[in-house]
Design a protein around this motif. Structure first.
Motif, PDB file in Angstrom:
ATOM      1  N   ASN A 150     -12.508   1.917 -18.910  1.00  0.00           N
ATOM      2  CA  ASN A 150     -11.315   1.153 -18.516  1.00  0.00           C
ATOM      3  C   ASN A 150     -11.729  -0.019 -17.633  1.00  0.00           C
ATOM      4  O   ASN A 150     -12.465   0.176 -16.671  1.00  0.00           O
TER       5      ASN A 150
ATOM      6  N   CYS B 177      -8.529   0.081 -22.248  1.00  0.00           N
ATOM      7  CA  CYS B 177      -9.496   1.168 -22.102  1.00  0.00           C
ATOM      8  C   CYS B 177     -10.043   1.439 -23.505  1.00  0.00           C
ATOM      9  O   CYS B 177      -9.272   1.522 -24.465  1.00  0.00           O
ATOM     10  N   VAL B 178     -11.349   1.528 -23.618  1.00  0.00           N
ATOM     11  CA  VAL B 178     -11.978   1.723 -24.938  1.00  0.00           C
ATOM     12  C   VAL B 178     -12.890   2.948 -24.898  1.00  0.00           C
ATOM     13  O   VAL B 178     -13.300   3.387 -23.818  1.00  0.00           O
ATOM     14  N   PRO B 179     -13.209   3.504 -26.080  1.00  0.00           N
ATOM     15  CA  PRO B 179     -14.209   4.573 -26.103  1.00  0.00           C
ATOM     16  C   PRO B 179     -15.492   4.039 -25.463  1.00  0.00           C
ATOM     17  O   PRO B 179     -15.816   2.860 -25.637  1.00  0.00           O
ATOM     18  N   ILE B 180     -16.186   4.864 -24.746  1.00  0.00           N
ATOM     19  CA  ILE B 180     -17.325   4.393 -23.941  1.00  0.00           C
ATOM     20  C   ILE B 180     -18.389   3.705 -24.804  1.00  0.00           C
ATOM     21  O   ILE B 180     -19.043   2.764 -24.364  1.00  0.00           O
TER      22      ILE B 180
ATOM     23  N   THR C 132      -3.342   0.055 -22.463  1.00  0.00           N
ATOM     24  CA  THR C 132      -3.252   0.304 -21.026  1.00  0.00           C
ATOM     25  C   THR C 132      -3.896   1.631 -20.634  1.00  0.00           C
ATOM     26  O   THR C 132      -3.469   2.692 -21.096  1.00  0.00           O
ATOM     27  N   GLY C 133      -4.921   1.526 -19.811  1.00  0.00           N
ATOM     28  CA  GLY C 133      -5.616   2.721 -19.344  1.00  0.00           C
ATOM     29  C   GLY C 133      -4.898   3.403 -18.209  1.00  0.00           C
ATOM     30  O   GLY C 133      -4.948   4.624 -18.063  1.00  0.00           O
ATOM     31  N   GLU C 134      -4.173   2.594 -17.369  1.00  0.00           N
ATOM     32  CA  GLU C 134      -3.586   3.194 -16.175  1.00  0.00           C
ATOM     33  C   GLU C 134      -2.377   2.461 -15.615  1.00  0.00           C
ATOM     34  O   GLU C 134      -1.651   3.035 -14.815  1.00  0.00           O
TER      35      GLU C 134
ATOM     36  N   ASP D 167     -14.844   5.460 -17.249  1.00  0.00           N
ATOM     37  CA  ASP D 167     -13.815   5.893 -18.208  1.00  0.00           C
ATOM     38  C   ASP D 167     -13.648   4.913 -19.370  1.00  0.00           C
ATOM     39  O   ASP D 167     -12.776   5.121 -20.215  1.00  0.00           O
TER      40      ASP D 167
ATOM     41  N   HIS E  52     -12.956   0.671 -13.952  1.00  0.00           N
ATOM     42  CA  HIS E  52     -13.372   2.065 -13.894  1.00  0.00           C
ATOM     43  C   HIS E  52     -14.224   2.319 -15.125  1.00  0.00           C
ATOM     44  O   HIS E  52     -13.807   3.005 -16.055  1.00  0.00           O
TER      45      HIS E  52
ATOM     46  N   THR F 204      -6.954   1.652 -26.136  1.00  0.00           N
ATOM     47  CA  THR F 204      -5.534   1.585 -25.777  1.00  0.00           C
ATOM     48  C   THR F 204      -5.241   0.298 -25.006  1.00  0.00           C
ATOM     49  O   THR F 204      -6.116  -0.235 -24.316  1.00  0.00           O
TER      50      THR F 204
END
Lengths: 455, 455
Positions: A375, A341-344, A412-414, A373, A370, A410
């Motif tokens: 992600n 998951c990264v900043p948009i 891992t986003g989820e 987000d 997703h 990160t």
């Protein structure tokens, strides 16, 4: 560890029938839905109350025996695999919805309740629980993983939905981490510490969750693009405009193809965004109009509304069955999903980088995620008997993770850390990782709680 | 503690000019805005960087000297009072807005930036930061307290707005607790652990905060009721209907009277709800229409819209100046505000109970609060020279807190624990309180960080 005496003591402590060393049951509790190597627990126990969990924990302390909480085993990172054996604590029998507090928009559930079971019960109240990972996971498991899903862009993750946890700690003490007030500045926020702790700090025996009123009006839309770049940039602009979309999902052309084959659908095999809007009818119409305008600026060729309930459900069913579509299409191979998951602002670059890496790897797969987000998942179908292919997959994941972390994202986003993201914890958290370990050590000094995970 | 050597070493470590034992400066750092008894620090230090804070912390360890982070001293529970002397660490010089990441809806700030300073800087970007406690507090202080305010019903508290913290720990280590991705399931959530830790776990030296697009359309409304009961029940129903109000504040008739006197306004001296709605124009109109319908069912006599920007600002200025109105009206007395928060289903009962207790006490005051969240304040103007009156006030607060906790609420919705709510921590958290202490001990074994607070 004297397993025999432990099992005897467990049987004396709770019903002997709920303490099992049956081969099939041990095998069921040796694995999850991931590509990680299974390992058998020594015994599976099915508690019915927090008090029983507390007694089991005290026995586990006595024998220095690992305790691994188990929901329905839908983890994608090996969270429930008893890598050092021990007690698999199965929460199937703790699956009661204890209280629906309509006025407070709260529900109290046992950890074995699944998200669809809860939503079924909430229907009659005009309420729903929004977090929807693909699988019909248990709410205890979802809280332990810090799960999220397609509606997170509007409603948030499990971190935003859990109001209070009843937790059995490693020493058998039963605590509550929160209360039922909408906000509190009293003491340390233990609730957030336990969410996403993956069974390494305690076992959840009761959850108080926020629920939401069913939206007055719901509209879904499908937007088809010529390139993934266009689709990603469009969604970034929709977010930036502050339009409160309830879902914003990307499916690439490779994934669309697999989905069509598996679900007998005929969606265009093109990069596609799936949207959902929740609200009152007139506000929502304005949101949809503005969204369409933004998408047009990014060469969106087709923007198809689905107001009809059945068609909307078909759309999201397709999205949720995507993993199964891949598994079905590539029989004999196992699914491995990356989860950065990264900043948009970094999303377009990250997906561009991931696509290049995927194509270069030659491993069958696709990209979906997703994207509202930041992600996204690269789905990889790997031959787990082919060591070279596994190595290539791990290298690909490593490249994606390093890219994300270097952009302040990160690993891992989820999906959580489990076994698969342990190697990236130091890189992601730096010195903070040492203090996570200190907290772990003070709450679980003998390291009996889900050992081998996160750390 | 050898204060003289400590001060000498501090002066050698950072500019001597930024290490002060000037009487006026010591006195300024001895107190906050609360009724709690001031106490002088031994020395005040004004760091400019995280590295300096780290060096100061290492010196504090050497001398076993307390370190008390200080923003602008707007705490209402004695958080910044150096009850055991030591170093007051003033963040005035760390007040830079480091980065505005428009696309990510994130900003990076130093801890001494105040909320109005940030909002001033954001204006040009069409963005705003929503959390608004009455005072123009520093963002570092707001994060340390777990602050919230009138917009929390829609945007959440500091816990929902802080994305990442740079923290200097008790041993001088500098860590980051998070990242810039919209969500993460990686490792323990240290960000939430530090928010609301009131300087007892570390000092914040940089904050990454979520910001929001300025709403397309804003409307405020004032609703006048005959009884507080009607007003409270109305707001409960509005929340239950899922109308996304951005603000929902109660002001009782006693408070309205004081406000009118102080602000030269002529609002009806009746229980009043103040609402604000944020959204696109047509969606918002539908929300307002539905709200009015619900209020009518609760005998609302007057429902006045304020679409005009200046009038809206006047309304919220009045709300934010309420504490000052009381202080101004009752010169010579000190303000003490209770701060319980209860599940919304318990709000009507809790406010009924609080009003009875307030009138019985005979202490001048009124009730107002963020009723959309179930959080309300009894403002009490006390004569701090009158021991009997102080005892009566403390007894009143104790009754309110015990009532709230017995209904699964909290002793503090937004003001924090500080000195005033320590006595309720065990009652509220039960066995969990012991584990908060264990976490405190492992992160600050010598108890140099803001000693005497929370625990």
């Amino acid at each position: 560890m004297d397993v025999r005496s432990l099992v005897e003591e467990l049987k004396e402590t709770i019903d002997a029938e709920r303490v099992s060393q049956n081969d099939t049951i041990l095998e069921q509790h040796s694995k999850d839905e991931s590509y990680h190597t299974p390992n058998l627990p020594d015994v599976v126990v099915f508690p019915k109350t927090a008090e029983e969990v507390s007694k089991i924990m005290k026995l586990a302390q006595k024998y220095k025996c690992p305790v691994i909480p188990f929901g329905i085993g839908s983890s994608l990172e090996g969270h429930v695999i008893p890598v050092k054996g021990g007690i698999s604590l199965d929460f199937t029998l703790m699956n009661e919805i204890i209280d629906i507090r309509e006025k407070d928009l709260l529900v109290v559930v046992q950890p074995g309740v699944t998200r669809t079971q809860l939503n079924e019960a909430l229907k009659g109240y005009g309420l729903f629980f929004p977090v929807d990972p693909g699988a019909d996971a248990t709410l205890g498991g979802m809280a332990a993983t810090g799960a999220s899903g397609t509606t997170t862009v509007k409603y948030g993750t499990m971190r935003n939905q859990v109001q209070d946890l009843e937790v059995v700690l490693a020493d058998g003490t039963i605590i509550h981490t929160g209360n039922m007030a909408a906000k509190s500045s009293s003491g340390y926020n233990l609730t957030s510490l336990f969410i996403g702790s993956e069974g390494t700090l305690g076992c959840f025996t009761e959850l108080t969750l926020k629920v939401h009123g069913l939206p007055e009006y719901v509209m879904a839309a499908r937007a088809v693009f010529q390139t993934v770049d266009d689709a990603v940039n469009a969604v970034v602009d929709v977010r930036q405009a502050g339009i409160p979309v309830a879902r914003a999902e990307l499916v690439d052309e490779q994934t669309m193809h697999v989905v069509n084959e598996h679900s007998q659908t005929d969606f265009p095999v093109k990069p596609t965004l799936l949207f959902e809007f929740h609200g009152n009818q007139s506000g929502l119409m304005e949101d949809v109009r503005l969204t369409k305008q933004i998408l047009d600026d990014h060469n969106c060729r087709d923007f198809i509304y689905e107001t009809d309930h059945a068609k909307r459900n078909q759309l999201w069913k397709v999205r949720h069955n995507m993993a199964y579509a891949f598994i079905h299409t590539y029989r004999g191979r196992k699914l491995m999903a990356t989860d950065v998951c990264v900043p948009i602002s970094e999303l377009a670059g990250a997906i561009y980088h991931a696509r290049k890496a995927l194509f270069k790897s030659g491993i069958p797969g696709g990209i979906a995620g997703h994207v509202g987000d930041g992600n996204f998942h690269v789905t990889l179908m790997i031959d787990t008997n082919n060591a070279e292919e596994i190595a290539r997959t791990k290298q690909l994941n490593k490249e994606l993770v390093e890219y994300a972390i270097s952009r302040r994202g990160t690993c891992t986003g989820e999906h959580g850390v489990g076994l698969g993201k342990k190697q990236f914890q130091r890189l992601e958290h730096g010195a903070a990782f040492d203090y996570m370990k200190k907290i772990k050590d003070v709450l679980d000094p003998n390291r009996i709680l889900n050992p081998g995970k996160i750390f």
